[in-house]
Write a protein that holds these residues in place. Sequence first.
Motif, short mmCIF file in Angstrom:
data_model
loop_
_atom_site.label_atom_id
_atom_site.label_comp_id
_atom_site.label_asym_id
_atom_site.label_seq_id
_atom_site.Cartn_x
_atom_site.Cartn_y
_atom_site.Cartn_z
N GLU A 143 -4.70 3.89 4.30
CA GLU A 143 -4.36 2.63 4.96
C GLU A 143 -2.88 2.57 5.34
O GLU A 143 -2.53 2.03 6.40
CB GLU A 143 -4.71 1.44 4.07
N VAL A 184 0.87 -1.18 0.00
CA VAL A 184 0.00 0.00 0.00
C VAL A 184 0.91 1.23 0.00
O VAL A 184 1.90 1.25 0.72
CB VAL A 184 -0.91 0.05 1.24
N ASN A 188 -2.78 6.61 0.02
CA ASN A 188 -3.81 5.75 0.57
C ASN A 188 -3.80 5.83 2.11
O ASN A 188 -2.77 5.58 2.73
CB ASN A 188 -3.58 4.30 0.12
#
Length: 140
Positions: free
Chosen positions: A132, A126, A130
């Motif tokens: 996350e 990731v 993002n």
Amino acid sequence: MITTIVFDFYGVFQPDPYVQWLTQNGLQRSNIFDKLAQQLDHGEIDRPLFLQRLSVVLGRTVTHEEIYGSSPSLLSHDVVVIASNLKKSYRIALLSNASRHLRTRLINEGIIELFDLIVISSEVGVAKPNPEVYRMLLHQ
């Protein structure tokens, strides 16, 4: 209360060699050049395949040395000093969109111990921006 200072590697500790190479070749990090970089940063492809795909796109061989050079380190010692001084009062984290080579680079440069937390996009699959990847850093 601030407890952790988060740094990126490329563009902070050192200029981004891929961005520099693109600029030197009159290219921009957009379209296919951005897509290939994202695949490398997400760990979807390794550096040899990245170079192979760049070579196909450009119709000529692109080598590791051409982009990443064989010159001495471009590490900013000023930033290392700043991070070292901050480490006296804060945890120091590294969050970087980078290939798997970055961790080895940190070891070879002798600065891996500077960081209390390290999240490298290609290792976790990731990348920034993002949310996350920021959560991953916060939960370490």
